[in-house]
Enzyme design. Structure first.
Site, PDB file in Angstrom:
ATOM      1  N   TYR A 108       0.842  -1.195   0.000  1.00 16.73           N
ATOM      2  CA  TYR A 108       0.000   0.000   0.000  1.00 16.73           C
ATOM      3  C   TYR A 108       0.885   1.256   0.000  1.00 16.73           C
ATOM      4  O   TYR A 108       0.673   2.168  -0.786  1.00 16.73           O
ATOM      5  CB  TYR A 108      -0.934   0.002   1.215  1.00 16.73           C
ATOM      6  CG  TYR A 108      -1.865   1.185   1.225  1.00 16.73           C
ATOM      7  CD1 TYR A 108      -3.103   1.117   0.589  1.00 16.73           C
ATOM      8  CD2 TYR A 108      -1.501   2.379   1.841  1.00 16.73           C
ATOM      9  CE1 TYR A 108      -3.957   2.210   0.579  1.00 16.73           C
ATOM     10  CE2 TYR A 108      -2.352   3.474   1.832  1.00 16.73           C
ATOM     11  CZ  TYR A 108      -3.574   3.382   1.206  1.00 16.73           C
ATOM     12  OH  TYR A 108      -4.413   4.472   1.183  1.00 16.73           O
ATOM     13  N   HIS A 120       1.821   4.309  -3.105  1.00 18.06           N
ATOM     14  CA  HIS A 120       1.606   5.742  -2.870  1.00 18.06           C
ATOM     15  C   HIS A 120       2.913   6.535  -2.910  1.00 18.06           C
ATOM     16  O   HIS A 120       2.906   7.738  -2.666  1.00 18.06           O
ATOM     17  CB  HIS A 120       0.923   5.955  -1.514  1.00 18.06           C
ATOM     18  CG  HIS A 120      -0.540   5.645  -1.539  1.00 18.06           C
ATOM     19  ND1 HIS A 120      -1.014   4.349  -1.509  1.00 18.06           N
ATOM     20  CD2 HIS A 120      -1.618   6.458  -1.614  1.00 18.06           C
ATOM     21  CE1 HIS A 120      -2.336   4.384  -1.540  1.00 18.06           C
ATOM     22  NE2 HIS A 120      -2.729   5.641  -1.623  1.00 18.06           N
ATOM     23  N   TYR A 160      -4.009  16.458   1.864  1.00 21.30           N
ATOM     24  CA  TYR A 160      -4.529  15.085   1.927  1.00 21.30           C
ATOM     25  C   TYR A 160      -3.453  14.215   2.558  1.00 21.30           C
ATOM     26  O   TYR A 160      -2.317  14.171   2.090  1.00 21.30           O
ATOM     27  CB  TYR A 160      -4.845  14.626   0.509  1.00 21.30           C
ATOM     28  CG  TYR A 160      -5.709  13.391   0.359  1.00 21.30           C
ATOM     29  CD1 TYR A 160      -6.032  12.571   1.417  1.00 21.30           C
ATOM     30  CD2 TYR A 160      -6.206  13.051  -0.890  1.00 21.30           C
ATOM     31  CE1 TYR A 160      -6.829  11.452   1.252  1.00 21.30           C
ATOM     32  CE2 TYR A 160      -7.005  11.940  -1.077  1.00 21.30           C
ATOM     33  CZ  TYR A 160      -7.314  11.142   0.000  1.00 21.30           C
ATOM     34  OH  TYR A 160      -8.097  10.032  -0.177  1.00 21.30           O
ATOM     35  N   TRP A 165      -7.359   3.962 -10.583  1.00 26.66           N
ATOM     36  CA  TRP A 165      -6.643   3.831  -9.311  1.00 26.66           C
ATOM     37  C   TRP A 165      -7.365   2.836  -8.399  1.00 26.66           C
ATOM     38  O   TRP A 165      -6.736   1.976  -7.792  1.00 26.66           O
ATOM     39  CB  TRP A 165      -6.519   5.192  -8.634  1.00 26.66           C
ATOM     40  CG  TRP A 165      -5.851   5.136  -7.286  1.00 26.66           C
ATOM     41  CD1 TRP A 165      -6.459   5.180  -6.069  1.00 26.66           C
ATOM     42  CD2 TRP A 165      -4.454   5.017  -7.026  1.00 26.66           C
ATOM     43  NE1 TRP A 165      -5.532   5.105  -5.063  1.00 26.66           N
ATOM     44  CE2 TRP A 165      -4.284   4.999  -5.629  1.00 26.66           C
ATOM     45  CE3 TRP A 165      -3.325   4.921  -7.849  1.00 26.66           C
ATOM     46  CZ2 TRP A 165      -3.033   4.896  -5.022  1.00 26.66           C
ATOM     47  CZ3 TRP A 165      -2.079   4.818  -7.241  1.00 26.66           C
ATOM     48  CH2 TRP A 165      -1.945   4.814  -5.850  1.00 26.66           C
ATOM     49  N   TRP A 166      -8.689   2.970  -8.303  1.00 25.92           N
ATOM     50  CA  TRP A 166      -9.442   2.037  -7.465  1.00 25.92           C
ATOM     51  C   TRP A 166      -9.229   0.603  -7.915  1.00 25.92           C
ATOM     52  O   TRP A 166      -9.036  -0.290  -7.090  1.00 25.92           O
ATOM     53  CB  TRP A 166     -10.928   2.368  -7.512  1.00 25.92           C
ATOM     54  CG  TRP A 166     -11.341   3.602  -6.786  1.00 25.92           C
ATOM     55  CD1 TRP A 166     -10.608   4.342  -5.899  1.00 25.92           C
ATOM     56  CD2 TRP A 166     -12.603   4.244  -6.879  1.00 25.92           C
ATOM     57  NE1 TRP A 166     -11.349   5.397  -5.439  1.00 25.92           N
ATOM     58  CE2 TRP A 166     -12.579   5.367  -6.025  1.00 25.92           C
ATOM     59  CE3 TRP A 166     -13.757   3.979  -7.611  1.00 25.92           C
ATOM     60  CZ2 TRP A 166     -13.667   6.209  -5.872  1.00 25.92           C
ATOM     61  CZ3 TRP A 166     -14.847   4.824  -7.459  1.00 25.92           C
ATOM     62  CH2 TRP A 166     -14.790   5.926  -6.598  1.00 25.92           C
TER      63      TRP A 166
END
Length: 104
Positions: free
Chosen positions: A18, A22, A41, A76-77
């Site tokens: 994960y 990113h 964010y 992206w999802w």
């Protein structure tokens, strides 16, 4: 600005993956987020519970919600769907949190 906070989950064996995905986030996704008024964010990992805690400041709910309709967000999802619990549309399962305290 509107402050939002929400939680998601990451699969127990996927913490490092994960973070790798990113680092860095796709430049085109970063651009879409900024174009839609997202600022500051941040996502934090609670390793013991496999929880992701996210905060973001947005300019409007409508612009924030419109991100989900973009091609890059949908891509992206799908890219993240193998390491996070997701909904039928591949969006991550997410729960919005209610702000109860803020110190400026």
């Amino acid at each position: 600005m509107i402050r939002k906070a929400f939680v998601m989950q990451v699969n127990p064996e996927a913490h490092e993956e994960y973070q790798r995905r990113h680092t860095p986030i796709w430049p085109e996704l970063e651009a879409v987020l900024k174009q839609h008024g997202a600022h500051h964010y941040a996502i934090y990992l609670d390793e013991a519970r496999h929880l992701l805690f996210a905060t973001v400041e947005i300019e409007s709910e409508a612009r924030w919600n419109a991100v989900a309709q973009t091609e890059v967000c949908q891509r992206w999802w799908k890219h993240m769907s193998d390491i996070m619990p997701g909904n039928a549309d591949n969006s991550p399962v997410s729960t919005e949190l209610k702000e109860v305290f803020y110190l400026e």
